[in-house]
Design an enzyme around this catalytic site. Structure first.
Site, PDB file in Angstrom:
ATOM      1  N   ASP A 100       0.138  -8.357  -9.341  1.00  0.00           N
ATOM      2  CA  ASP A 100       0.358  -7.827  -8.236  1.00  0.00           C
ATOM      3  C   ASP A 100      -1.095  -6.968  -7.632  1.00  0.00           C
ATOM      4  O   ASP A 100      -1.542  -6.552  -8.667  1.00  0.00           O
ATOM      5  CB  ASP A 100       1.351  -6.887  -7.853  1.00  0.00           C
ATOM      6  CG  ASP A 100       2.650  -7.408  -7.685  1.00  0.00           C
ATOM      7  OD1 ASP A 100       2.543  -8.608  -7.083  1.00  0.00           O
ATOM      8  OD2 ASP A 100       3.796  -6.928  -7.677  1.00  0.00           O
ATOM      9  N   ASP A 157      -0.264  11.842  10.509  1.00  0.00           N
ATOM     10  CA  ASP A 157      -0.105  10.614   9.549  1.00  0.00           C
ATOM     11  C   ASP A 157      -0.037  11.254   7.926  1.00  0.00           C
ATOM     12  O   ASP A 157      -1.128  11.420   7.509  1.00  0.00           O
ATOM     13  CB  ASP A 157      -1.014   9.624   9.881  1.00  0.00           C
ATOM     14  CG  ASP A 157      -0.642   8.314   8.826  1.00  0.00           C
ATOM     15  OD1 ASP A 157       0.206   8.530   8.037  1.00  0.00           O
ATOM     16  OD2 ASP A 157      -1.211   7.225   9.083  1.00  0.00           O
ATOM     17  N   GLU A 159      -3.483   6.854   3.571  1.00  0.00           N
ATOM     18  CA  GLU A 159      -4.334   6.104   4.511  1.00  0.00           C
ATOM     19  C   GLU A 159      -4.789   6.811   5.653  1.00  0.00           C
ATOM     20  O   GLU A 159      -5.963   7.014   6.040  1.00  0.00           O
ATOM     21  CB  GLU A 159      -3.760   4.559   4.897  1.00  0.00           C
ATOM     22  CG  GLU A 159      -3.678   3.629   3.780  1.00  0.00           C
ATOM     23  CD  GLU A 159      -2.230   3.509   3.093  1.00  0.00           C
ATOM     24  OE1 GLU A 159      -1.546   5.091   3.074  1.00  0.00           O
ATOM     25  OE2 GLU A 159      -1.961   2.705   2.526  1.00  0.00           O
ATOM     26  N   LYS A 189      -3.272   3.448  17.345  1.00  0.00           N
ATOM     27  CA  LYS A 189      -3.818   2.652  16.166  1.00  0.00           C
ATOM     28  C   LYS A 189      -2.537   1.830  15.577  1.00  0.00           C
ATOM     29  O   LYS A 189      -1.337   2.165  15.268  1.00  0.00           O
ATOM     30  CB  LYS A 189      -4.637   3.624  15.239  1.00  0.00           C
ATOM     31  CG  LYS A 189      -3.463   4.104  14.197  1.00  0.00           C
ATOM     32  CD  LYS A 189      -4.438   5.106  13.091  1.00  0.00           C
ATOM     33  CE  LYS A 189      -3.400   5.765  12.220  1.00  0.00           C
ATOM     34  NZ  LYS A 189      -3.885   6.585  11.039  1.00  0.00           N
ATOM     35  N   ASP A 195      12.132  -8.467  -7.764  1.00  0.00           N
ATOM     36  CA  ASP A 195      11.348  -9.322  -8.756  1.00  0.00           C
ATOM     37  C   ASP A 195      11.964  -9.620  -9.909  1.00  0.00           C
ATOM     38  O   ASP A 195      11.615 -10.234 -10.727  1.00  0.00           O
ATOM     39  CB  ASP A 195      10.413  -8.054  -9.373  1.00  0.00           C
ATOM     40  CG  ASP A 195       9.343  -7.505  -8.251  1.00  0.00           C
ATOM     41  OD1 ASP A 195       8.865  -8.624  -7.281  1.00  0.00           O
ATOM     42  OD2 ASP A 195       8.944  -6.606  -8.108  1.00  0.00           O
TER      43      ASP A 195
END
Length: 673
Positions: free
Chosen positions: A302, A339, A343, A388, A515
């Site tokens: 990954d 936020d 990020e 955004k 998975d």
């Protein structure tokens, strides 16, 4: 608790217990598991009986008893190698058992609960765990979220967050809840928990021989049988030439010719391979899993958390024509103030670094990110609306507010994506301001590690949900051989099956329930300990650190296991040549003087020659135990290069060392005898 520091071989090692275990392994039942050592054990008994017979007949028996003693030490040294390997694991098992001891549980029955022993819990039971309490059994959090101290299992003191209905819902017995109440559904029956498997594995109690180890054992048994036949035929041959050799000397010749060195070290090599995985905080459910790791051809990885650090970081602001850089910078900061994601915090940090000092005014309304609208932002008191988000989401937002979405924005988005970053578009009302570039930070040294794997013939394939342009840029920077963009769980499974159909061994890692099919299908499935129980059950290895990058280290551990076994096998077989030149001339040189030409070591006499070769045969096993336990130094190379290195170092070394050692022992024996 397992330490991140690799202990020295003597740490926590009780030599008295090791010796006692070596003695107990002299039982016929234990010796029968190793045909080579069984022959040595029978030889020990035969020479002892021959010595007693010669004593009863009034004949010299010193050589018989000397060979008997040397053969006994040979078996003890071989047993000691396996005992030392297991003892290192048992030293860890004590702490693990202490973790499991006296665990109690609040078993739920409707709205009520009652206290029971953890050993009474069964699959499907639900338990309530409060702060500062130990989790009584492996399971899944079905209600609540909590920070958990997993140091008893992983050795890491930093707490981790586990939450219901996420891929981080799996918990292990013996770990401690630090905050909040959680309800855990037990997913294993007693004796099958991760902690139970760890204890069994580190003690070596359930270690089974791997396929190649079984194949090598069959080869060693066949070689032993061949040499046994050869030595038996020397009896009539000796009678024919008038020089019937001593039976004790024939036993010594047999033991020296059969591959006793690798026969004695083979179990220790397998146990040490699992031990090295354990010290890397990886639980291998069987020795086969470690061995398979060394035979991997294709590695599926990954992107997030394995190749990249996992948290994207804002690295640039790209404005559209006519928009001042400060306008985009301030708008990006305001939309990210609330936020909480890494990020979002990085956007704030970048804007501050570039000189923005705006603050949210009183009455500002923050719009949290939603998967439905795929954007976030703020509604300011002065009437401005800032957003955004993803390209298509902002395009829809701008057009619905009566604005035009400029083509320049698409060019900026494409440029950011081609550089391997994720674009976020920023808009004010019906006007696009520009693009924020969120870059995936490639892990330090990852490109070099992929290069090493390539040298070993391992193909690396990056799997990501990113678009093909972004995926291609990251793949090029990381140095992987191939990549799969916009991958789904079904595609992972299809890729594994395709590679296996073409004859390749495939490894992959995963942590989620989705998975599990791919983990089960892969030849090597590395599941994250923080993941779901389904993932942990499907994989044949569990990484206690939940570090996706560990897959690379696991492959190296497997390679080292195979290299160590091959190197010591080469060394052992090369040893036999020198011992042949030491003993064979000693058998028949009296009746066949021409055989003295084979006495290239110029050994003093037949007795010292036999004893020197037999002593060397016994001593070389303990000398090589550190190599078996630590593993031969691993250097990435192709199969041809590894073969050449094996033959040069261990083949030539195994051929020359016995000559020098046997000659030195012969010189010492001539002084004693």
């Amino acid at each position: 608790m397992m330490s991140k520091k690799t202990p020295k071989m003597t740490d926590s090692l009780d030599l008295g217990k090791v010796f006692g275990q070596s003695i107990r392994r002299l039982s016929p039942k234990d010796l029968a598991r190793n045909p080579v050592m069984m022959v040595v054990g029978v030889g020990t008994l035969v020479t002892f009986l021959l010595g007693l017979t010669h004593l009863a007949q009034g004949e010299p028996a010193g050589l018989d008893f000397a060979i008997c003693a040397i053969l006994l030490f040979t078996v003890l040294f071989a047993n000691g190698a396996e005992s030392v390997a297991e003892a290192r694991g048992k030293a860890q098992a004590g702490a693990l058992r202490a973790t499991r001891k006296d665990l109690k549980a609040r078993k739920l029955d409707g709205d009520q609960h009652k206290e029971v022993a953890a050993t009474d819990l069964r699959r499907g039971d639900r338990v309530l765990v409060k702060p500062n309490e130990l989790i009584p059994a492996d399971g899944e959090i079905v209600t609540g979220a909590a920070t958990i101290n997993e140091s008893a299992v992983t050795g890491e003191s930093a707490p981790v967050l586990r939450e219901a209905r996420t891929d981080n819902s799996g918990v292990s017995a013996g770990t401690k809840v630090l905050s909040d109440e959680i309800v855990v559904e037990v997913t294993v029956d007693p004796g099958n928990s991760l902690l139970d498997r760890m204890i069994a594995l580190v003690e070596g109690a359930k270690r089974q021989k791997t396929p190649s180890e079984l194949a090598l054992s069959v080869l060693l048994a066949a070689m032993t049988l061949v040499f046994l036949i050869v030595v038996v035929t020397l009896v009539p041959f000796g009678g024919f030439v008038g020089a019937t050799p001593s039976y004790s000397v024939l036993v010594a010749l047999l033991v020296c010719l059969i591959p006793t060195t690798i026969g004695g070290l083979l179990p220790a090599i397998g146990i040490a391979g699992m031990d090295r995985a354990m010290r890397a905080n990886v639980i291998a459910k069987s020795g086969k899993a470690v061995e398979v790791a060394g035979s991997i051809d294709t590695l599926l990885l990954d992107k997030t958390g394995t190749i990249t650090l996992g948290d994207r970081k804002a690295t640039a602001f790209e404005t559209v024509q006519g928009v001042a850089p400060g306008t985009l910078r301030d708008a990006a900061l305001l939309t990210s103030l609330a936020d909480p994601t890494p990020e979002g915090k990085s956007v704030v940090a970048l804007a501050r670094d570039k000189g923005s000092d705006v603050e949210a005014a009183e009455g500002t309304e923050f719009i949290e990110f939603s998967a439905n609208i795929r954007m976030s932002g703020v509604d300011l008191p002065d009437g401005r609306i800032l957003r955004k988000g993803a390209t298509d989401a902002i395009r829809k937002f701008v057009t619905e507010n009566g604005g035009n979405y400029p083509q320049e924005t698409d060019r900026l988005v494409d440029r950011v994506a081609k550089n391997g970053a994720t674009p976020l578009v920023v808009a004010e009302g019906n006007r696009v301001l520009g693009v924020i570039a969120l870059s995936d930070v490639i892990k330090s040294g990852i490109k070099e590690r992929f290069a090493k794997l390539r040298e070993m013939g391992v193909k690396t394939v990056m799997i990501t949900g990113d678009n093909p342009v972004t995926a291609a840029a990251i793949a090029a920077e990381a140095g992987v051989d191939d990549f799969i963009a916009e991958a789904t769980p079904e595609q992972k499974l299809d890729i594994i099956r395709k590679e296996q159909a073409e004859g390749r061994m495939v490894a992959m890692m995963g942590d989620g329930t989705n998975d599990a099919p791919a983990l089960a299908q892969a030849d090597l499935g590395l599941a994250m300990n923080s993941g779901t129980q389904a993932a942990r059950e499907a994989g044949n290895m569990v990484d206690l650190d939940s570090d996706p990058g560990k897959l690379l280290q696991v492959v190296e551990i497997g390679k080292q296991l195979l290299i160590t076994r091959g190197s010591l096998t080469t060394f052992s077989l090369a040893n036999d040549v020198a011992k042949y030149f030491a003993i064979l001339p000693a058998l028949f040189v009296t009746s066949l003087p021409a055989l003295d030409a084979l006495n290239i070591l110029n050994l003093a006499n037949p007795m010292s020659a036999v004893l020197a070769a037999t002593i060397f045969n016994a001593l070389i096993i303990p000398v090589l135990i550190p190599f078996a336990l630590k593993g031969v130094q691993f250097k990435p190379a192709s199969a041809t290069q590894l073969l050449r290195r094996n033959l040069l170092i261990f083949g030539l070394g195994g051929l020359l060392l016995p000559f020098a050692a046997i000659k030195a022992l012969d010189l010492m024996l001539t002084v004693v005898i």
